[in-house]
Design an enzyme around this catalytic site. Structure first.
Site, PDB file in Angstrom:
ATOM      1  N   HIS A  74     -15.395  30.372  -8.357  1.00 15.13           N
ATOM      2  CA  HIS A  74     -16.200  30.253  -9.577  1.00 15.13           C
ATOM      3  C   HIS A  74     -16.127  31.543 -10.384  1.00 15.13           C
ATOM      4  N   ASP A 103       1.285  38.608 -38.492  1.00 16.10           N
ATOM      5  CA  ASP A 103       1.220  38.019 -37.155  1.00 16.10           C
ATOM      6  C   ASP A 103       0.821  39.141 -36.208  1.00 16.10           C
ATOM      7  N   TRP A 139     -15.813  37.532  -5.423  1.00 16.49           N
ATOM      8  CA  TRP A 139     -14.784  37.951  -6.375  1.00 16.49           C
ATOM      9  C   TRP A 139     -14.476  39.438  -6.224  1.00 16.49           C
ATOM     10  N   SER A 166      -0.842  39.868 -17.520  1.00  7.66           N
ATOM     11  CA  SER A 166      -1.133  39.151 -18.754  1.00  7.66           C
ATOM     12  C   SER A 166      -2.095  39.942 -19.627  1.00  7.66           C
ATOM     13  N   SER A 167      -3.178  40.450 -19.007  1.00  5.68           N
ATOM     14  CA  SER A 167      -4.162  41.180 -19.804  1.00  5.68           C
ATOM     15  C   SER A 167      -3.577  42.448 -20.387  1.00  5.68           C
ATOM     16  N   HIS A 250     -16.546  47.947 -13.380  1.00  3.48           N
ATOM     17  CA  HIS A 250     -17.565  48.182 -14.383  1.00  3.48           C
ATOM     18  C   HIS A 250     -17.025  48.130 -15.811  1.00  3.48           C
ATOM     19  N   GLU A 252     -14.705  46.457 -16.688  1.00  5.01           N
ATOM     20  CA  GLU A 252     -14.449  45.022 -16.865  1.00  5.01           C
ATOM     21  C   GLU A 252     -15.649  44.296 -17.460  1.00  5.01           C
ATOM     22  N   TYR A 254     -17.777  45.421 -19.488  1.00  8.23           N
ATOM     23  CA  TYR A 254     -17.833  45.700 -20.924  1.00  8.23           C
ATOM     24  C   TYR A 254     -16.679  45.051 -21.648  1.00  8.23           C
ATOM     25  N   SER A 265     -21.624  40.903 -34.585  1.00  5.61           N
ATOM     26  CA  SER A 265     -21.658  41.835 -35.719  1.00  5.61           C
ATOM     27  C   SER A 265     -21.000  41.247 -36.958  1.00  5.61           C
ATOM     28  N   HIS A 299     -22.730  52.479  -9.404  1.00  5.09           N
ATOM     29  CA  HIS A 299     -24.049  51.846  -9.383  1.00  5.09           C
ATOM     30  C   HIS A 299     -23.996  50.473  -8.709  1.00  5.09           C
ATOM     31  N   HIS A 300     -22.796  49.998  -8.404  1.00  3.89           N
ATOM     32  CA  HIS A 300     -22.688  48.765  -7.624  1.00  3.89           C
ATOM     33  C   HIS A 300     -22.726  49.055  -6.132  1.00  3.89           C
ATOM     34  N   THR A 325     -26.134  51.175 -26.228  1.00  2.00           N
ATOM     35  CA  THR A 325     -26.344  49.737 -26.335  1.00  2.00           C
ATOM     36  C   THR A 325     -27.594  49.468 -27.164  1.00  2.00           C
ATOM     37  N   LYS A 328     -26.906  49.574 -30.747  1.00  2.00           N
ATOM     38  CA  LYS A 328     -26.337  48.334 -31.270  1.00  2.00           C
ATOM     39  C   LYS A 328     -27.433  47.291 -31.520  1.00  2.00           C
ATOM     40  N   ARG A 447     -27.956  37.000  -2.250  1.00  2.00           N
ATOM     41  CA  ARG A 447     -26.952  36.184  -2.923  1.00  2.00           C
ATOM     42  C   ARG A 447     -25.887  35.749  -1.914  1.00  2.00           C
TER      43      ARG A 447
HETATM   44  C1  HEA Z   1     -18.400  34.832 -17.158  1.00  2.00           C
HETATM   45  C2  HEA Z   1     -18.714  34.610 -15.986  1.00  2.00           C
HETATM   46  C3  HEA Z   1     -19.620  33.557 -15.445  1.00  2.00           C
HETATM   47  C4  HEA Z   1     -20.117  32.396 -16.001  1.00  2.00           C
HETATM   48  C5  HEA Z   1     -19.873  31.854 -17.375  1.00  2.00           C
HETATM   49  C6  HEA Z   1     -20.937  31.786 -14.998  1.00  2.00           C
HETATM   50  C7  HEA Z   1     -21.612  30.580 -15.179  1.00  2.00           C
HETATM   51  C8  HEA Z   1     -22.460  30.006 -14.251  1.00  2.00           C
HETATM   52  N1  HEA Z   1     -22.730  30.486 -12.994  1.00  2.00           N
HETATM   53 FE1  HEA Z   1     -21.901  32.147 -12.144  1.00  2.00          FE
HETATM   54  N2  HEA Z   1     -21.082  33.801 -11.302  1.00  2.00           N
HETATM   55  C9  HEA Z   1     -20.283  34.722 -11.917  1.00  2.00           C
HETATM   56  C10 HEA Z   1     -19.837  34.666 -13.224  1.00  2.00           C
HETATM   57  C11 HEA Z   1     -20.133  33.633 -14.112  1.00  2.00           C
HETATM   58  N3  HEA Z   1     -20.926  32.555 -13.866  1.00  2.00           N
HETATM   59  C12 HEA Z   1     -19.955  35.793 -11.033  1.00  2.00           C
HETATM   60  C13 HEA Z   1     -19.094  37.015 -11.355  1.00  2.00           C
HETATM   61  C14 HEA Z   1     -20.588  35.497  -9.823  1.00  2.00           C
HETATM   62  C15 HEA Z   1     -20.582  36.323  -8.539  1.00  2.00           C
HETATM   63  C16 HEA Z   1     -19.637  35.741  -7.549  1.00  2.00           C
HETATM   64  C17 HEA Z   1     -19.663  36.464  -6.253  1.00  2.00           C
HETATM   65  O1  HEA Z   1     -20.740  36.594  -5.665  1.00  2.00           O
HETATM   66  O2  HEA Z   1     -18.601  36.898  -5.817  1.00  2.00           O
HETATM   67  C18 HEA Z   1     -21.302  34.245 -10.030  1.00  2.00           C
HETATM   68  C19 HEA Z   1     -22.093  33.613  -9.064  1.00  2.00           C
HETATM   69  C20 HEA Z   1     -22.920  32.540  -9.310  1.00  2.00           C
HETATM   70  C21 HEA Z   1     -23.909  32.093  -8.423  1.00  2.00           C
HETATM   71  C22 HEA Z   1     -24.294  32.739  -7.099  1.00  2.00           C
HETATM   72  C23 HEA Z   1     -23.487  32.189  -6.011  1.00  2.00           C
HETATM   73  C24 HEA Z   1     -23.774  32.885  -4.736  1.00  2.00           C
HETATM   74  O3  HEA Z   1     -24.241  34.005  -4.731  1.00  2.00           O
HETATM   75  O4  HEA Z   1     -23.512  32.249  -3.715  1.00  2.00           O
HETATM   76  C25 HEA Z   1     -24.501  30.992  -8.998  1.00  2.00           C
HETATM   77  C26 HEA Z   1     -25.597  30.221  -8.398  1.00  2.00           C
HETATM   78  O5  HEA Z   1     -26.317  29.574  -9.008  1.00  2.00           O
HETATM   79  C27 HEA Z   1     -23.865  30.781 -10.258  1.00  2.00           C
HETATM   80  C28 HEA Z   1     -24.181  29.782 -11.163  1.00  2.00           C
HETATM   81  C29 HEA Z   1     -23.622  29.656 -12.422  1.00  2.00           C
HETATM   82  C30 HEA Z   1     -23.943  28.569 -13.328  1.00  2.00           C
HETATM   83  C31 HEA Z   1     -24.883  27.450 -13.049  1.00  2.00           C
HETATM   84  C32 HEA Z   1     -23.202  28.806 -14.463  1.00  2.00           C
HETATM   85  C33 HEA Z   1     -23.192  27.946 -15.693  1.00  2.00           C
HETATM   86  O6  HEA Z   1     -23.411  28.722 -16.829  1.00  2.00           O
HETATM   87  C34 HEA Z   1     -21.920  27.170 -15.803  1.00  2.00           C
HETATM   88  C35 HEA Z   1     -22.032  26.111 -16.877  1.00  2.00           C
HETATM   89  C36 HEA Z   1     -20.767  25.372 -17.132  1.00  2.00           C
HETATM   90  C37 HEA Z   1     -20.489  24.149 -16.681  1.00  2.00           C
HETATM   91  C38 HEA Z   1     -21.402  23.439 -15.785  1.00  2.00           C
HETATM   92  C39 HEA Z   1     -19.189  23.510 -16.992  1.00  2.00           C
HETATM   93  C40 HEA Z   1     -19.219  22.550 -18.116  1.00  2.00           C
HETATM   94  C41 HEA Z   1     -19.491  21.134 -17.839  1.00  2.00           C
HETATM   95  C42 HEA Z   1     -18.851  20.268 -17.067  1.00  2.00           C
HETATM   96  C43 HEA Z   1     -17.822  20.649 -16.079  1.00  2.00           C
HETATM   97  C44 HEA Z   1     -19.162  18.890 -17.156  1.00  2.00           C
HETATM   98  C45 HEA Z   1     -19.491  18.267 -15.887  1.00  2.00           C
HETATM   99  C46 HEA Z   1     -20.932  18.369 -15.699  1.00  2.00           C
HETATM  100  C47 HEA Z   1     -21.599  17.554 -14.892  1.00  2.00           C
HETATM  101  C48 HEA Z   1     -20.947  16.472 -14.144  1.00  2.00           C
HETATM  102  C49 HEA Z   1     -23.077  17.759 -14.714  1.00  2.00           C
HETATM  103  N4  HEA Z   1     -22.904  31.746 -10.424  1.00  2.00           N
HETATM  104  C1  HEA Z   2     -21.118  41.427 -19.576  1.00  2.00           C
HETATM  105  C2  HEA Z   2     -21.389  41.898 -18.457  1.00  2.00           C
HETATM  106  C3  HEA Z   2     -22.365  42.966 -18.111  1.00  2.00           C
HETATM  107  C4  HEA Z   2     -23.045  43.869 -18.908  1.00  2.00           C
HETATM  108  C5  HEA Z   2     -22.973  44.046 -20.403  1.00  2.00           C
HETATM  109  C6  HEA Z   2     -23.845  44.657 -18.019  1.00  2.00           C
HETATM  110  C7  HEA Z   2     -24.666  45.690 -18.452  1.00  2.00           C
HETATM  111  C8  HEA Z   2     -25.337  46.542 -17.605  1.00  2.00           C
HETATM  112  N1  HEA Z   2     -25.414  46.447 -16.245  1.00  2.00           N
HETATM  113 FE1  HEA Z   2     -24.594  44.990 -15.108  1.00  2.00          FE
HETATM  114  N2  HEA Z   2     -23.522  43.732 -13.944  1.00  2.00           N
HETATM  115  C9  HEA Z   2     -22.646  42.776 -14.375  1.00  2.00           C
HETATM  116  C10 HEA Z   2     -22.308  42.498 -15.680  1.00  2.00           C
HETATM  117  C11 HEA Z   2     -22.784  43.220 -16.760  1.00  2.00           C
HETATM  118  N3  HEA Z   2     -23.668  44.237 -16.732  1.00  2.00           N
HETATM  119  C12 HEA Z   2     -22.112  42.043 -13.256  1.00  2.00           C
HETATM  120  C13 HEA Z   2     -21.105  40.901 -13.339  1.00  2.00           C
HETATM  121  C14 HEA Z   2     -22.690  42.590 -12.123  1.00  2.00           C
HETATM  122  C15 HEA Z   2     -22.545  42.150 -10.676  1.00  2.00           C
HETATM  123  C16 HEA Z   2     -21.205  42.242 -10.100  1.00  2.00           C
HETATM  124  C17 HEA Z   2     -21.200  41.738  -8.696  1.00  2.00           C
HETATM  125  O1  HEA Z   2     -21.769  42.415  -7.826  1.00  2.00           O
HETATM  126  O2  HEA Z   2     -20.648  40.642  -8.452  1.00  2.00           O
HETATM  127  C18 HEA Z   2     -23.551  43.658 -12.597  1.00  2.00           C
HETATM  128  C19 HEA Z   2     -24.284  44.461 -11.743  1.00  2.00           C
HETATM  129  C20 HEA Z   2     -24.973  45.586 -12.152  1.00  2.00           C
HETATM  130  C21 HEA Z   2     -25.500  46.568 -11.259  1.00  2.00           C
HETATM  131  C22 HEA Z   2     -25.354  46.568  -9.744  1.00  2.00           C
HETATM  132  C23 HEA Z   2     -26.450  45.806  -9.122  1.00  2.00           C
HETATM  133  C24 HEA Z   2     -26.298  45.699  -7.673  1.00  2.00           C
HETATM  134  O3  HEA Z   2     -25.341  45.045  -7.220  1.00  2.00           O
HETATM  135  O4  HEA Z   2     -27.131  46.275  -6.971  1.00  2.00           O
HETATM  136  C25 HEA Z   2     -26.118  47.520 -12.034  1.00  2.00           C
HETATM  137  C26 HEA Z   2     -26.783  48.727 -11.505  1.00  2.00           C
HETATM  138  O5  HEA Z   2     -26.984  49.666 -12.144  1.00  2.00           O
HETATM  139  C27 HEA Z   2     -25.947  47.112 -13.416  1.00  2.00           C
HETATM  140  C28 HEA Z   2     -26.428  47.818 -14.504  1.00  2.00           C
HETATM  141  C29 HEA Z   2     -26.140  47.497 -15.824  1.00  2.00           C
HETATM  142  C30 HEA Z   2     -26.603  48.300 -16.947  1.00  2.00           C
HETATM  143  C31 HEA Z   2     -27.464  49.523 -16.891  1.00  2.00           C
HETATM  144  C32 HEA Z   2     -26.080  47.693 -18.057  1.00  2.00           C
HETATM  145  C33 HEA Z   2     -26.247  48.186 -19.469  1.00  2.00           C
HETATM  146  O6  HEA Z   2     -25.030  48.192 -20.146  1.00  2.00           O
HETATM  147  C34 HEA Z   2     -27.248  47.393 -20.238  1.00  2.00           C
HETATM  148  C35 HEA Z   2     -27.654  48.098 -21.501  1.00  2.00           C
HETATM  149  C36 HEA Z   2     -28.542  47.272 -22.382  1.00  2.00           C
HETATM  150  C37 HEA Z   2     -29.856  47.420 -22.535  1.00  2.00           C
HETATM  151  C38 HEA Z   2     -30.631  48.450 -21.768  1.00  2.00           C
HETATM  152  C39 HEA Z   2     -30.640  46.518 -23.439  1.00  2.00           C
HETATM  153  C40 HEA Z   2     -30.662  46.893 -24.893  1.00  2.00           C
HETATM  154  C41 HEA Z   2     -31.164  48.246 -25.160  1.00  2.00           C
HETATM  155  C42 HEA Z   2     -32.300  48.532 -25.848  1.00  2.00           C
HETATM  156  C43 HEA Z   2     -33.159  47.480 -26.443  1.00  2.00           C
HETATM  157  C44 HEA Z   2     -32.630  49.964 -26.073  1.00  2.00           C
HETATM  158  C45 HEA Z   2     -33.840  50.502 -25.412  1.00  2.00           C
HETATM  159  C46 HEA Z   2     -33.717  50.494 -23.967  1.00  2.00           C
HETATM  160  C47 HEA Z   2     -34.092  51.475 -23.145  1.00  2.00           C
HETATM  161  C48 HEA Z   2     -34.516  52.834 -23.566  1.00  2.00           C
HETATM  162  C49 HEA Z   2     -34.139  51.180 -21.695  1.00  2.00           C
HETATM  163  N4  HEA Z   2     -25.262  45.928 -13.451  1.00  2.00           N
HETATM  164 CU   LIG Z   3     -21.514  47.880 -13.483  1.00  2.00          CU
END
Ligand code: HEA
Ligand code: HEA
Ligand SMILES: [Cu+2]
Ligand code: CUA
Lengths: 529, 294, 271
Positions: A74, A103, A139, A166-167, A250, A252, A254, A265, A299-300, A325, A328, A447
């Protein structure tokens, strides 16, 4: 071939060749977008399998091994198959239009970067049918667990290599296009924010995708060739993988949000009828985010036993990201302030983005606080955090962009009523799905578990209902796109919206197959500053 | 090219190629290669041939693709802006390669300055040493507390590696001379020094192979010799692979020179190869200092 | 299956469930540091709420007040240095206010010196092994049998009928109240993580390395947690249970446990 016949003579090639041999940025953009949508469906389907199993305690449908495969696949599919290609597709379609280029700079390579993706994901998806099943180590692919993967292991590694390839090629193309192909008057600080955020994203991609490739290469050699990178007995360390992975991982995240920042924007000024507030400071903020993203990776890893000084450093650096952030978020707010807003579907998605991304960002900030993160880490609180930034963040950003530019692509308006319906269903269900996960995490649910104790039953059921609702709502999205592409809607004007800024609105809708073969004049009226 | 120059683009449009089948051929080649190598690693011998087939398709693709580009270039389809795209593309490609090497350098630095001391009881790992690896002393080079691969002799910086350093540095000079000769249109000097450059490249690879043989046979230093062996062979191995690719590129460029390609003003392929060669050179200097020397 | 789903749906709607089932927040826990962590968590949370109120307030206000349908005319301003400086500096100050207590608590968390009792905990796929250092006592701790039976796919046993479903073990870790307990964590195979929410401890168990963690439980009772790092198929089924007993019962428990060690070993080895 004589000197001047090279690109005026033709529209698209006929039949399948148009897609297989494509060099046109619009065709390639379309392929990326369609591919991404397909992957979103597959990845979402897997999420629904996860949520169905988690609907109530006890194992009802799938065994734990398969559950872990679903979690892993997933995430890999959503991250590398849905979100990233969607942004590359948008870049392909829009960047040349927005900067007045004929292009992308390297059109053939552009096609290659696209066609590598189906190859990569065929390899990855084929593992579902292998002895031992698909990869099941999350993942994040941490060793030593990932080394217990069966036949799928080399497929996982090589498909990651291909996604990286690809990326990287896609990112090179974006950078070269933006730096080298702008219309002469499109000065850097006049570029639209979407172009800017993509430029920064592309730098991030080139910097970190090779590092991921290196990390998985080390996994491969540890598994098959007896190296000891991640083996203590040989002087290595499993945690070293985590450092290298998150050095990629990390930035990634962003990569997955900056282009969405760019999209909103563009949209917020259009529907506020007011120029983007603080264009230049938005550019600096995005650059600072990108810079900081390289020094916060651990921080992860607050529970892996890093020395105290390391934990302190990574905590402070992570907290700092809130500042740019915040800039923004405040600038978007200031853009709406005293505007004259209307609420078409793209604007609605952008507004939801603003609210819900901020919630996700604030929970990110909470995660940055080490002592609290020791409680949150690897719990559903983290799952809640990253789905807030990814689903109503990245995905809503993408959907906002699709609604905003679809009339430009297809030449026909989408159905506004259905669009609004799609929005409201999505916005409600996304919260029903992911908000309860905060509570689950705080109450102690880890999780990546297929089954849980009864005390977590209630909120899990709520989340599962939300997920199914959210998933079904997305079918509407496909239907709406289909209608517009099938020309079931009013003919779009070249401006589409009410006096939007940007060169893309100076060409007809649908955008002709070739645009800006000669660079356009960039009048201040159409530029951003 | 300065920005103002780009106004002249208005007179001459950017060349956007027609449909091309090379990308999809390349994708199919990659499919076979990756499918082959994956199943091969999983123990299927037949898969080796799928892998080779994939490689052949990729070589075919590269040859055909470059052929098209060369034809377009010599057919004067490219303006300066296209040339600039190629240059930037090459530059950022090399940057991505630098980052790939960074991952392995990172692994070297991290394991050497963090992990090994920790296994020896440093920082917050007192008990790691006491309870798990009692008696292990943190030194470098090491094959770890498990003595992976058995006792070995570490690589000496002086001797072969030093000679190799000299060879690569010389090749860097010769390619610069060749470049100047090309600009000055001294074709003979160009041919000689370009030829010398790739010969030096191949000699380097040969000596590197010799070094590996000695390591394996006489020093018991292997890829499996713990973290030292891992970092040593992976870094030098990937570098050697890049030298080989670079030398092949130089060879192809040389063949093109023999065929009369390139002019003093237009010779992007030559320059790109030269950049690549310098990159390989710089990586070697890093290797020499951090892997062999300190 | 349908019935199970319906049952939990009902459970969901029925208010008869214990209030804890709708638990919204982190437990305050039973150690000084878990309480400190809890307050830190709340402090940061309140800051986030405050920021949310301000930011969302401004957004909502402009959404309602500055809409075209109300005849709003767009202003044309597009930058303000003052504003930019203000909303850069204020967040920095807020962050500093958060950073200080966070660092203080962290420093305490890391100080595992001078423990009263040291226990080596080793993760296995999928159970824990505890060894009381210097006490000649060690045993495995595995998912309790009733949970293990109920959790099988299609077992037909309703999880709600199992007490402490998935959170119970055969041999809990037993420690005396008020003592500073140091855990030395490692693993025998893949990475696991020892998480006890009530002690605010989560630390990874990494093969080939030893991580330290410590806690001083103030309240007698039974505390439940789980392995928190994905460790394969049965990651969800390796719970952690700690029993905190009165100081004065400790020696008796220890003696008794040592005597019955063989029984302990068997229970663990049953897997
Ligand atoms: C961009 C990234 C992205 C997106 C979009 C999503 C989208 C969603 N994610 Fe995901 N998710 C991750 C990135 C993302 N996730 C990551 C990085 C993890 C961590 C994995 C790890 O632990 O290694 C994670 C893990 C994760 C978990 C935790 C699993 C675990 O810890 O065991 C769960 C549980 O609820 C979850 C749920 C969902 C759901 C409900 C959506 C929904 O938003 C999805 C909605 C979309 C659809 C449902 C598809 C469209 C519709 C159809 C296909 C039609 C058919 C529908 C019916 C028949 C009803 N995600
Ligand atoms: C699009 C993806 C995205 C983005 C934008 C962010 C944004 C941020 N993330 Fe997140 N993060 C993930 C995707 C993302 N993260 C994913 C996928 C994981 C889990 C991966 C995995 O384990 O599978 C993760 C996990 C993760 C962890 C690890 C948690 C753990 O496993 O224990 C932490 C810890 O610091 C963290 C921190 C942050 C912070 C500080 C930001 C900041 O950039 C956020 C900044 C924004 C704001 C703060 C809000 C707006 C600001 C204001 C309104 C200003 C005023 C605010 C203050 C003065 C506080 N993230
Ligand atoms: Cu991070
Ligand atoms: Cu052990 Cu998860």
């Amino acid at each position: 071939m004589s000197e001047h016949d090279h690109h005026d003579d033709h529209g698209p090639a006929k039949g399948i060749k148009r897609w297989l041999y494509a060099t046109n940025h619009k065709d390639i953009g379309t392929m990326y977008l369609v591919f991404s949508l397909a992957m979103f469906m597959i990845g979402g389907f897997m999420a629904l399998i996860i949520r169905t199993e988690l609907f109530s305690p006890g194992l009802q449908f799938i065994n734990p091994a398969f559950f872990n495969q679903m979690t892993t696949m997933h995430a890999l599919i959503m991250v590398f198959g849905a979100v990233m290609p969607a942004f590359v597709g948008l870049a392909n379609w829009m960047i040349p239009l927005m900067i007045g280029a004929p292009d992308m700079a390297l059109p053939r390579m552009n096609n290659w970067s696209f066609w590598i993706l189906p190859v990569a994901f065929s390899l990855l998806l084929s593992t579902l049918f292998m002895p031992g099943g698909a990869p099941a180590s999350g993942w994040t692919m941490y060793p030593p667990l990932v080394l217990q993967t069966g036949d799928a292991f080399p497929f996982l590694i090589f498909s990651v290599h291909l996604m990286g390839l690809s990326s990287i090629m896609g990112a090179i193309n974006v950078i070269v296009t933006i730096i080298n192909m702008r219309a002469p008057d499109m000065l850097l600080l006049r570029m639209p924010m979407f172009v800017w955020t993509w430029l920064i994203t592309a730098y991030l991609l080139i910097a970190v995708m090779p590092v991921l490739a290196g990390a998985v290469t080390m996994l491969l050699t540890d598994q098959f060739f007896g190296t000891s990178f991640f083996l203590a007995a040989g002087g290595g360390d499993p945690v070293m993988f985590q450092h290298i992975f998150w050095f990629f991982g990390h930035p990634e995240v962003y990569i997955m949000i900056l282009p969405a920042f760019g999209v909103v924007s563009e949209i917020i000024p259009t529907f506020s009828r007011k120029p983007l507030f603080g264009h230049d400071s938005m550019v600096y903020a995005a650059s600072s985010i990108a810079f900081l993203s390289f020094i916060v990776w651990a921080h992860h890893m607050f529970t892996v036993g890093m020395p105290l000084s390391g934990q302190l450093f990574f905590m402070f650096a992570t907290m700092l990201i809130a500042v740019p952030t915040g800039v923004k978020v405040f600038n978007w707010t200031a853009t709406m302030w005293r505007g004259a807003m209307t609420f078409e579907t793209p604007m609605l998605f952008s507004l939801a983005f603003l609210f819900l991304f901020t919630i996700g960002g604030l929970s990110g900030l909470m995660l940055a606080i080490v002592p609290s993160d020791i409680q949150y880490h690897d719990s559903y609180f983290v799952v809640a955090h990253f789905h807030y930034v990814l689903v109503p963040g990245a995905i809503f950003g993408i959907q906002a962009a699709v609604y905003y530019w679809l009339p430009k692509w297809s030449g026909h308006m989408y159905n506004e009523k259905l669009g609004k319906l799609h929005f409201w269903l999505s916005a409600v269900f996304v919260n029903v799905t992911f908000f309860p996960m905060h509570f689950l995490g705080l109450a102690g649910m880890p999780r990546r578990i297929p089954d849980y104790s009864t005390q977590f039953a209630n909120f899990n059921s709520v989340a599962s209902i939300g997920a199914i609702g959210f998933g079904l709502s997305q079918l509407l999205f496909i239907y709406i796109i289909w209608l517009s592409v099938r020309k079931q809607g009013a003919q779009a004007t070249s401006e589409v919206w009410d006096n939007p800024k940007g060169l893309e609105w100076t060409v007809p809708s649908p955008a002709p197959y070739h645009t800006f073969e000669r660079p356009p004049e960039v009048t201040t009226d159409k530029a951003f500053t | 090219m300065s920005y103002a120059d780009s106004r002249s683009y208005r007179e001459r449009p950017y060349y956007v190629p027609h449909e091309s089948h090379w990308p999809i051929v390349g994708a199919v080649g990659l499919l076979f290669t990756m499918l082959g190598v994956s199943t091969w690693l999983n123990g299927s011998d037949a898969a080796f041939w799928i892998f080779m087939a994939g490689i052949l398709v990729i070589i075919y693709m590269l040859a055909g693709w470059f052929n098209d580009v060369i034809a377009e270039s010599t057919g004067d389809m490219y303006n300066k802006q296209v040339d600039m795209s190629f240059r930037m593309g090459m530059f950022w490609f090399i940057f991505s390669e630098v980052m790939f090497f960074s991952a392995f350098f990172g692994a070297l630095f991290y394991s050497r300055s963090m992990v090994v001391p920790w296994l020896g009881g440093g920082s917050n790992n007192f008990f790691t040493n006491l309870l798990l690896w009692d008696g292990f002393e943190a030194t470098w080079p090491t094959n770890g507390p498990g003595n992976m691969g058995g006792e070995f002799i570490a690589m000496e910086p002086f001797g072969l590696p030093l000679i190799n350093t000299a060879i690569l540095l010389t090749s860097s000079v010769t390619i610069t001379i060749a470049h100047h000769a090309l600009i000055a249109n001294h074709r003979k000097v160009l041919k000689a020094f370009l030829g010398l450059t790739f010969l030096l490249g191949f000699i380097f690879v040969g000596l590197q192979a010799e070094e590996y043989i000695v390591a394996y046979q006489d020093m018991n230093l292997k890829l499996t010799s713990g973290i030292y062996g891992s970092t040593f062979f992976m870094l030098t191995g990937f570098h050697g692979m890049h030298v080989s690719i670079g030398a092949i590129m130089l060879f192809v460029v040389w063949l093109r020179v023999l065929k009369g390609h390139f002019s003093p003003t237009s010779h992007f392929a030559f320059e790109a190869t030269a950049w690549y060669w310098h990159f390989v050179d710089v990586v070697w200097l890093g290797l020499y200092v951090f892997v062999y020397w300190i | 299956m349908m019935r199970k789903c319906c049952a939990s749906l009902l459970a969901l709607l029925a208010t008869s469930n214990a209030a804890a089932d709708w638990a919204l927040n982190m437990p305050r826990g039973v150690t000084e540091l878990s309480a400190e962590t809890y307050y830190l968590h709340m402090q940061v949370f309140y800051w986030c709420v405050a920021i949310g109120v301000v930011v969302f307030g401004a957004m909502i206000y402009s959404i309602f007040a500055h809409r075209k349908s109300k005849g709003a005319e767009p202003a044309q301003f597009s930058h303000s240095m003052t504003a930019e400086v203000v909303w850069t500096v204020i967040p920095v100050i807020i962050l500093l206010i958060m950073a200080v207590p966070a660092a203080e608590t962290l420093i305490k968390l890391e100080d595992s010196r001078q423990p009263d009792l040291t226990i080596v905990a080793t993760g296995y796929q999928w159970k824990w092994h505890y060894e009381y250092q210097g006490e000649d006592l060690s045993f495995y701790s595995t998912l309790a049998r009733d949970s293990a039976a109920a959790r099988m796919l299609g077992s037909g046993i309703d999880p709600f009928s199992v007490e402490n479903y998935l959170l119970d073990v055969d041999n809990p870790l037993v420690v005396p109240r008020g003592a500073k307990i140091r855990l030395l964590l490692t693993s025998n195979d893949v990475i696991h993580s020892w998480w006890m929410p009530d002690f605010a401890i989560k630390k990874d168990a990494i093969p080939g390395f030893i991580n330290e963690a410590w806690f001083r439980p103030d309240v007698v009772g039974t505390y439940r947690g789980q392995c928190a790092e994905l460790c394969g198929m049965d990651h969800g089924f390796m719970p952690i249970v700690v029993e905190v007993i009165q100081e004065n019962e400790w020696q008796a428990w220890l003696d008794n446990a040592k005597e019955n060690r063989s029984q302990y070993a068997n229970a663990g080895g049953a897997r």
